[in-house]
Design an enzyme around this catalytic site. Structure first.
Site, PDB file in Angstrom:
ATOM      1  N   ASP A 155       0.953  -1.191   0.069  1.00  0.00           N
ATOM      2  CA  ASP A 155       0.133   0.085  -0.136  1.00  0.00           C
ATOM      3  C   ASP A 155       0.879   1.073   0.174  1.00  0.00           C
ATOM      4  O   ASP A 155       2.088   1.392   0.181  1.00  0.00           O
ATOM      5  CB  ASP A 155      -1.005   0.052   1.295  1.00  0.00           C
ATOM      6  CG  ASP A 155      -0.271  -0.140   2.569  1.00  0.00           C
ATOM      7  OD1 ASP A 155       0.869  -0.906   2.639  1.00  0.00           O
ATOM      8  OD2 ASP A 155      -0.437   0.716   3.620  1.00  0.00           O
ATOM      9  N   GLU A 182       0.365  -1.330   5.688  1.00  0.00           N
ATOM     10  CA  GLU A 182       1.384  -0.830   6.549  1.00  0.00           C
ATOM     11  C   GLU A 182       1.353   0.611   7.032  1.00  0.00           C
ATOM     12  O   GLU A 182       1.335   1.076   8.076  1.00  0.00           O
ATOM     13  CB  GLU A 182       2.761  -0.791   6.008  1.00  0.00           C
ATOM     14  CG  GLU A 182       3.921  -0.414   6.835  1.00  0.00           C
ATOM     15  CD  GLU A 182       4.308   1.051   6.888  1.00  0.00           C
ATOM     16  OE1 GLU A 182       5.026   1.379   7.543  1.00  0.00           O
ATOM     17  OE2 GLU A 182       3.702   1.885   6.033  1.00  0.00           O
TER      18      GLU A 182
END
Ligand SMILES: CSCC[C@H](NC=O)C(=O)O
Ligand SMILES: [Zn+2]
Ligand SMILES: [Zn+2]
Length: 433
Positions: free
Chosen positions: A79, A144
């Site tokens: 991400d 994350e």
């Protein structure tokens, strides 16, 4: 085609997949990376730690010749943070490559570069018939940027992870405008603090004690003073930002709404402020919890608070989450030598000002270093116009004056560095590790 079938082409194609929050597309990067892993003959597993299976974790494995030895884990998150396209000179998901050799994209530095570099390094090592002694795993994890609760946190706590018998982990680091490689042995753990004040309402003209605004402002003042003391240590050169506790207000909320604005002659009965706190491994979290309860948000000022700790501050043995960068950690010397044998210079190991998924593996007692091989590169993570240098200044000049091919680039040099790291770390045979 030939343009796509290169490390840089694959990097660009990966960057063109929009995995920005708040709605990251995880299926597309997993499919993309799975296809690359297939061409590399890696073992492929897609793990899920949510019932909806909307947050896949891709685990790639290159078995070693001695699979009972502790393995090497290379981690990268799928991400990225959002981008505001109108503030960019090139669209953030175009992976536009300039004639100077810069590739612009959200995620170029943070941290899609390392995912591709890991895989390209493995490709090159395989082509050279290298066989690892230890098993090498690559994990490509979701979420994350929002704390990793459905990603690395659950992965690191899972039986699947335990069974990988990870001995050492590499995760993302940060770029350096200078020419040394930076390496991070710890993160600061983020805590989100919300302070809510209650107080006596009244006419805007009145002077009285115990208003909600006054109560909140007292809290803000105490925290601001603490922030100043920490920042003064940094300004005096006694500590790096990452070595002190930081406390930054991120929102203030109060007032009685009226049309586009607020009622101006009423003192509100409620007020609220949000703070982002970062705690280095050297600080005592218990002391800070006590400070918040007693000094920053005491009930005697009609304050309540919510403290959201975003991950651990101590490992399973109660030790600070910091990886040794001395002879007590055999992986460290192998890491250091591998960088040097690739012709790189290593900066003094640092604590990262922000946070990575590595904290969840450090919590399991696994040594982990943060490392993104970007030298001579401005630090642009989470910034507008995030980009990675494909050529360094020297090769740019060479290119300009001698029309040379772009051999020596930052991104490609990083692949070489990982070849050195993966081959050294996976063949290191200390059995006690
Ligand atoms: C809530 S954990 C957030 C993790 C994030 N990591 C990178 O920027 C950070 O803010 O450091
Ligand atoms: Zn990152
Ligand atoms: Zn980030």
């Amino acid at each position: 085609d030939r343009q796509n079938d290169t490390p840089v082409g694959r990097f660009q194609n990966y960057l063109r997949i929009n995995t920005a929050h708040p709605n990251p597309n995880y299926a597309a990067p997993v499919a993309f990376l799975t296809a690359i892993a297939q061409t590399l003959n890696l073992q492929i597993q897609t793990l899920h730690f949510t019932p909806s299976k909307s947050k896949p974790l891709l685990l790639l494995t290159w078995p070693g010749s001695h699979p009972s030895l502790p393995s090497l884990l290379l981690n990268s998150h799928l991400d990225s943070v959002p981008a505001e396209p109108d503030k960019w000179t090139h669209p953030p998901f175009s992976a536009h490559r300039t004639p100077e050799g810069l590739i612009f994209a959200r995620g170029a530095q943070d941290d899609k570069c390392i995912a591709i570099q890991y895989l390209e390094a493995i490709r090159n090592l395989k082509a050279a018939n290298f066989t690892p002694i230890r098993t090498v795993h690559v994990s490509l994890v979701p979420d994350e940027e929002i704390g990793g609760l459905d990603g690395a946190a659950k992965f690191a706590a899972s039986k699947q992870f335990h069974d990988l018998n990870v001995g050492f982990m590499l995760d993302e680091g940060q770029a350096n405008p200078g020419d040394e490689f930076r390496v991070f042995y710890a993160d600061r753990t983020p805590w989100n603090l919300i302070v809510k004040a209650q107080g006596t309402p009244g006419h805007g003209s009145r002077l009285y004690d115990n208003g909600a605004m006054e109560n909140l402002m007292k809290s803000v003042e105490v925290m601001t003073r603490f922030r100043e003391v920490q920042f003064d240590e940094v300004k005096a050169g006694n500590a790096a930002i990452s070595e002190v506790i930081s406390v930054n207000p991120v929102y203030l909320k109060s007032g009685i709404p009226s049309g586009d604005g607020f009622v101006m002659n009423m003192q509100p009965s409620e007020a609220e402020a949000g703070f982002n706190i970062r705690i280095p491994p050297t600080a005592d979290p218990e002391l800070l919890r006590k400070r918040i309860a007693e000094e920053w948000a005491p009930a005697s000022w009609n304050l309540t608070y919510q403290l959201l700790e975003q991950g651990p501050t101590r490992d399973f043995m109660g030790r600070p989450l910091a990886t040794a960068t001395d002879d007590s950690n055999p992986w460290w010397s192998v890491f250091k030598q591998a960088i040097e044998s690739a012709g790189g210079k290593l900066a003094k190991p640092e604590i990262l000002t922000s946070t990575t998924d590595a904290r969840y593996m450090r919590q399991q007692g696994i040594p982990a270093l943060g490392f993104s091989p970007m030298t001579n590169t401005p630090i642009l993570l989470h910034d507008h116009n995030e980009h990675e240098l494909i050529m360094n200044i020297f090769s740019r000049l060479q290119h300009l004056f001698f029309s040379q091919h772009l051999k020596d680039t930052i991104f490609l040099k990083g692949i070489k560095v990982y070849e050195s790291l993966i081959s050294a770390l996976s063949s290191f045979e200390q059995r006690s590790q």
